[in-house]
Design a protein around this motif. Structure first.
Motif, mmCIF file in Angstrom:
data_model
loop_
_atom_site.group_PDB
_atom_site.id
_atom_site.type_symbol
_atom_site.label_atom_id
_atom_site.label_comp_id
_atom_site.label_asym_id
_atom_site.label_seq_id
_atom_site.Cartn_x
_atom_site.Cartn_y
_atom_site.Cartn_z
ATOM 1 N N GLU A 109 0.842 -1.211 0.000
ATOM 2 C CA GLU A 109 0.000 0.000 0.000
ATOM 3 C C GLU A 109 0.877 1.261 0.000
ATOM 4 O O GLU A 109 0.593 2.237 -0.704
ATOM 5 C CB GLU A 109 -0.929 0.012 1.210
ATOM 6 C CG GLU A 109 -2.021 -1.068 1.200
ATOM 7 C CD GLU A 109 -1.458 -2.464 1.444
ATOM 8 O OE1 GLU A 109 -2.004 -3.421 0.856
ATOM 9 O OE2 GLU A 109 -0.459 -2.591 2.200
ATOM 10 N N GLU A 110 1.948 1.232 0.795
ATOM 11 C CA GLU A 110 2.883 2.368 0.826
ATOM 12 C C GLU A 110 3.582 2.528 -0.523
ATOM 13 O O GLU A 110 3.850 3.642 -0.962
ATOM 14 C CB GLU A 110 3.919 2.169 1.937
ATOM 15 C CG GLU A 110 3.364 2.374 3.338
ATOM 16 C CD GLU A 110 4.329 1.934 4.430
ATOM 17 O OE1 GLU A 110 4.254 2.498 5.531
ATOM 18 O OE2 GLU A 110 5.160 1.033 4.190
ATOM 19 N N GLU A 167 2.383 2.058 -3.443
ATOM 20 C CA GLU A 167 1.501 2.714 -4.414
ATOM 21 C C GLU A 167 1.575 4.236 -4.324
ATOM 22 O O GLU A 167 1.328 4.933 -5.307
ATOM 23 C CB GLU A 167 0.052 2.254 -4.199
ATOM 24 C CG GLU A 167 -0.202 0.832 -4.655
ATOM 25 C CD GLU A 167 -1.603 0.354 -4.303
ATOM 26 O OE1 GLU A 167 -2.460 1.217 -3.974
ATOM 27 O OE2 GLU A 167 -1.840 -0.865 -4.350
ATOM 28 N N ARG A 168 1.918 4.760 -3.132
ATOM 29 C CA ARG A 168 1.950 6.221 -2.946
ATOM 30 C C ARG A 168 3.369 6.759 -2.794
ATOM 31 O O ARG A 168 3.564 7.942 -2.565
ATOM 32 C CB ARG A 168 1.136 6.593 -1.701
ATOM 33 C CG ARG A 168 -0.317 6.196 -1.748
ATOM 34 C CD ARG A 168 -1.067 6.671 -0.511
ATOM 35 N NE ARG A 168 -0.500 6.141 0.725
ATOM 36 C CZ ARG A 168 -0.805 4.958 1.229
ATOM 37 N NH1 ARG A 168 -1.658 4.178 0.604
ATOM 38 N NH2 ARG A 168 -0.248 4.538 2.369
ATOM 39 N N HIS A 169 4.342 5.878 -2.895
ATOM 40 C CA HIS A 169 5.732 6.267 -2.628
ATOM 41 C C HIS A 169 6.203 7.312 -3.644
ATOM 42 O O HIS A 169 5.957 7.181 -4.845
ATOM 43 C CB HIS A 169 6.630 5.025 -2.707
ATOM 44 C CG HIS A 169 7.967 5.209 -2.059
ATOM 45 N ND1 HIS A 169 8.992 5.886 -2.680
ATOM 46 C CD2 HIS A 169 8.449 4.805 -0.860
ATOM 47 C CE1 HIS A 169 10.047 5.893 -1.883
ATOM 48 N NE2 HIS A 169 9.751 5.243 -0.766
ATOM 49 N N PRO A 170 6.884 8.380 -3.185
ATOM 50 C CA PRO A 170 7.310 9.446 -4.110
ATOM 51 C C PRO A 170 8.298 8.961 -5.188
ATOM 52 O O PRO A 170 8.407 9.585 -6.240
ATOM 53 C CB PRO A 170 7.982 10.481 -3.190
ATOM 54 C CG PRO A 170 8.249 9.762 -1.900
ATOM 55 C CD PRO A 170 7.210 8.706 -1.781
ATOM 56 N N ARG A 218 8.128 5.932 -6.701
ATOM 57 C CA ARG A 218 7.577 4.683 -7.230
ATOM 58 C C ARG A 218 7.891 4.466 -8.718
ATOM 59 O O ARG A 218 7.762 3.362 -9.227
ATOM 60 C CB ARG A 218 6.066 4.605 -7.002
ATOM 61 C CG ARG A 218 5.251 5.681 -7.690
ATOM 62 C CD ARG A 218 3.783 5.604 -7.269
ATOM 63 N NE ARG A 218 2.981 6.679 -7.839
ATOM 64 C CZ ARG A 218 2.890 7.890 -7.304
ATOM 65 N NH1 ARG A 218 3.542 8.166 -6.195
ATOM 66 N NH2 ARG A 218 2.148 8.822 -7.867
ATOM 67 N N SER A 248 -0.602 1.581 -12.881
ATOM 68 C CA SER A 248 -0.404 2.465 -11.727
ATOM 69 C C SER A 248 -1.606 3.378 -11.487
ATOM 70 O O SER A 248 -1.695 4.042 -10.462
ATOM 71 C CB SER A 248 0.849 3.335 -11.915
ATOM 72 O OG SER A 248 0.649 4.264 -12.965
#
Length: 249
Positions: free
Chosen positions: A151-152, A154-157, A159, A196
């Protein structure tokens, strides 16, 4: 088979490339490449990769064994790596360009998937969606080592940071896997402009709609990615193993 590519809502150039063809009855090939490098270098990289791959596959027949097809797809992708790397090395404006690649070669009963980067292949069978490829990304390495959750990721700067790409280095490793390919299976290959932006659940919801044909399913997937923001170029190839042993066109 169905192929759709869309520039999305943000980008000025479509740096994705896709190609799919039935080389002979019951032998289908498909590829998606997502270029990067700025100043249209990504556009050049993905086009070079697909064109080189296509040339390497021309004349392929079903007479090849599964092992020979694995070798063929690997060699075709490595050849594309060489062409993109050489072009980048010899042209200042293309310095550092590269591309992802995901490719499939399918016969009536099995297939080979080859990939580098974060473009993906999924198989849809009996109401279940399976991701066949593993992203070569920094965040995926962090997930695998337990440092962050999916989950992290998917939002990681960071990614979008790739750990492996085609054309950025002289040598590259291609991930190759064989798959079974049964009647009524669907294969989806796509750039991260799709994967994504929409969830696996949204992909499932689209693929299970029996009233939609293959082209309509591909269109709907692209529309869902656009509705979710269309932050990137979106490319989708859908291949269906139809009932009559011929692949649906």
């Amino acid at each position: 088979m169905a192929l759709r590519s869309d520039i999305g809502r943000i980008r000025l150039v479509n740096e994705d490339r896709g190609w799919s063809e039935e080389l002979e009855p019951g032998l289908v090939v498909a590829i998606v490449a997502d270029g990067m490098g700025g100043h249209q270098a990504g556009d050049v990289a993905s086009k070079l990769a697909v064109d080189t791959f296509r040339e390497a596959l021309q004349g392929t027949t079903k007479a090849l064994t599964l092992e020979e097809r694995r070798t063929l797809i690997s060699q075709a992708i490595l050849q594309a790596n060489e062409v993109v790397f050489d072009t980048a090395s010899n042209n200042e404006q293309y310095h550092n360009m590269g591309t992802t690649v995901v490719a499939a070669l399918l016969t009536e009963d099995n297939g080979v998937i080859g990939h580098i980067g974060d473009s993906r292949a999924y198989q849809w069978r009996d109401g279940s969606l399976t991701q066949l490829t593993e992203d070569h990304t920094l965040v995926n390495e962090l997930v695998k080592s337990g440092q962050i959750t999916p989950e992290e990721a998917e939002r990681h700067p960071r990614r979008n940071v790739l750990t492996r790409a085609l054309g950025t280095d002289e040598q590259v490793e291609v991930d190759i896997r064989g798959i079974s390919w049964m009647k009524d299976d669907l294969l989806l290959i796509c750039s991260d402009g799709l994967s994504s932006m929409i969830s696996a659940a949204a992909i499932v919801e689209t693929l299970q709609q029996s009233e939609l044909d293959l082209d309509q399913k591909a269109d709907r997937l692209v529309q869902l990615a656009l509705q979710a923001g269309g932050d990137d170029n979106i490319t989708v190839v859908l291949l269906h193993h139809a009932e009559d042993t011929e692949l649906e066109r």
